[in-house]
Design an enzyme around this catalytic site. Sequence first.
Site, PDB file in Angstrom:
ATOM      1  CG  ASN A   1      -1.954   1.083   1.161  1.00  0.00           C
ATOM      2  OD1 ASN A   1      -1.762   2.091   0.495  1.00  0.00           O
ATOM      3  ND2 ASN A   1      -3.064   0.871   1.851  1.00  0.00           N
ATOM      4  CG  ASP A   2       2.904   2.537  -3.676  1.00  0.00           C
ATOM      5  OD1 ASP A   2       3.816   1.920  -3.117  1.00  0.00           O
ATOM      6  OD2 ASP A   2       2.710   2.501  -4.900  1.00  0.00           O
ATOM      7  CB  CYS A   3      -1.666   5.578  -0.059  1.00  0.00           C
ATOM      8  SG  CYS A   3      -1.545   5.890  -1.819  1.00  0.00           S
TER       9      CYS A   3
END
Length: 813
Positions: free
Chosen positions: A485-487
């Site tokens: 999850n890049d965020c």
Amino acid sequence: MENKKYGHFDDAHREYVITDPKTPWPWINYLGNEDFFSLISNTAGGYSFYKDAKFRRITRYRYNNVPMDNDGRYFYIKDGDTTWNPGWKPCRTPLDSYECRHGMNYTRISGQKNGVEASILFFVPLHKWCEIQKMTLRNQSNETKHLKVFSFQEWCLWNAATDMENFQRNFSTGEVEIENSTIYHKTEYRERRNHYAFYHVNQEIQGYDTDRETFMGLYSDKSAPDAVTEGHARNSFAHGWSPIASHYLEIELKPGESRDLVFILGYVENPQEQKFESKKVINKAKAHALIAEFDTAEKVDKAFEELNEYWDNLLSVFTVKSGDDKLDRMVNIWNQYQCMVTFCMSRSASFFESGIGRGMGFRDSNQDLVGFVHQIPQRARQRIIDIASTQFADGGCYHQYQPLSKRGNNDIGGGFNDDPCWLIFGTVAYIKETGDFSILNEMVPFDNKPGTEVKLFDHLKISMDHVINNLGPHGLPLIGRADWNDCLNLNCFSWDPNESFQTTENQGKGSKAESLMIAGLFVVTGKDYVELCRRLGKPHEADRMETAVKAMENAVKVHGWDGEWFLRAYDFYGEKIGSNENDEGKIFIESQGWCTMAGIGLKEGLCDKALDSVKERMECEHGIVLNNPAYTTYHVEMGEISSYPEGYKENAGIFCHNNPWVIIGETVDGRGDDAWNHYKKILPSYVEEKYQTLHKVEPYVNCQMVAGKDSARPGEGKNSWLTGTASWMWYTISEFILGIKPSYDGLLIDPCVPSTTKTYEVNRKFRGGEYHIMVNNPEGNQKGIKSIMVDGKTINGNIVPAEPGKHEVIVQM
Ligand code: GLC
Ligand code: GLC
């Protein structure tokens, strides 16, 4: 909300047929599968590029334009006072009939107006650097038609990024040449560039234009270019400004008569010493040769047949007959097609990705691999080596690399601590498909530096070690910059709206931020690694890693279980994320998916509980949301995820990519009914039947995100085509639901189906063998094999051995 249908599947032709040009969003297709690529919408919008959508953009495209999708390859047909386009745009003259058929790397757009039909077939011939546009004009009226046809394309000045910004320069650089019916675009060819493009038609022309403003008129728009309105070309020659290519043709058609025209948009590179024919005149030899290959409709038809045979072959490796057309068409056609497109494009060029922003992702490309390794194993092999070459000696990785240079991208850097595990995931998938262990002995460098090469196997080893060397206070993996999850940016602490969450300085020093997603991923890929080591006769290494995997499972049970589900993470300070103790973001999908896929606490009932919690809290009509409840305020210690509106993207959107993790978890737990229910909610053919207007994006492929239940418009799709969803959907249905899994010794058969499934058939080509597999489930079980017969003999266990020749396999559940 109205529920209008804009098209339908035509399975016999492997096409999606669009019958109304005003789709809720442009519905696109991809042409080309090797070097030359085009995007084409249902109204012929889109653009072409050679290999790299940023650096070799051939035609110009303005994203997010008004009206939407306003650049493309357009044909204006002037018939008396009426001017129209076969694809409706850009004139938007109402047509008497319209149809767009998107097929496997080709698109056919047909329009009809006042007794004239124009049908155009668009495709890129195999191994060629050009887009063919074969137009067939038919006079279906009783009178002789005097048609004026204008073609139109606008050139991009190669670098798609500077083309959109550096106008003080761009407006002076454009250069063209014209030779008979071919218009050449040669901007910058003189100095460093060795390439040009051309646009040709296989017939004498009555005029042309190459200067946009002369053709269009400075204050006219594409729906009514001045030249078209006045009914003649201006024979303009571009010097700077915006070069275009437009042919002007006068065509007479008797009643019933038809005519084929072949247009070719081509790209050529010349060796340094052969760049010019004479001073300043480009060497056209290669363009002439390419044109000669396609100068008749017959030659074009033959190339088109070859393209179709190529797809027959690719799609013959795995086919299913289940009795459910909606399932069969996704498995046999569209899911596999989308996987090939993500192989070619990664995340670069779509109508949501501008083709200038992102390179090839380390984790994305490894995941994409499981979607196409059965179709093009040789190219998968090369891809693995390219990816591994961007790894660092400590096992960390560049997060992205550039496709032309194959070098790691310094702008994004590394430190995403899930990345190394994906290399094991991709490599194991390749070996299980092909049986080719020799890839492990390939010498592969670090950070592309010559002299640093070690065996690919050692890259896998340091990948595992990278996790072990970066454990946090609970013995769980430190998250680094971010995991999948890049965020979820636990070490970012950004208060500056002008900086990107993805690239801002990582404040990870002294951080306690640990990821349960990486923990699950480590257990899954760790078990694969252990199995591989035993296979390779490395028992000590296998034992060492088995111990580490067990320790990780234990750490998850002790520190990663929240009571009803798996925690998501610990933050910088060691506080829980994804816990019932939190007000928002109480539960996350990633850890439920990976920890159940890993079967952690399966026997103790943890997986059952976690999967039930997913159903209860995160499932909705359109799929499973990423987290619940959505964040309603910004949390500096969580980063980007909490900056998004509720229900969108990583903040409780239905991020389709990770729905399959839960589905696979369900199959590990033997819950076939639940797996199927989750699966069909995001299966495009089921969605297309239910709603098209709300969903908006293409009904024949998965999109990355569907707005979640906390959003303003649940069910609305975005970011179609280039998503890890494609390969995960494929992996899920082929290996875990239908249960045909490549393994080192053969095909492992282990279905997990809904209890309503009584029988299905799969044809699978595998390592030189062809298997016809008949699965019978008379009692309506969800999982478990009673017996398997291969060529009339019952086998022990559930692995059908890999052997050349044709085999009949009968499976009783
Ligand atoms: C996008 C990225 C992928 C990432 C995901 C979740 O799909 O391509 O790398 O894992 O978003 O943030
Ligand atoms: C944005 C997107 C995310 C993607 C990331 C990397 O944060 O929301 O999905 O993975 O950019 O480009």
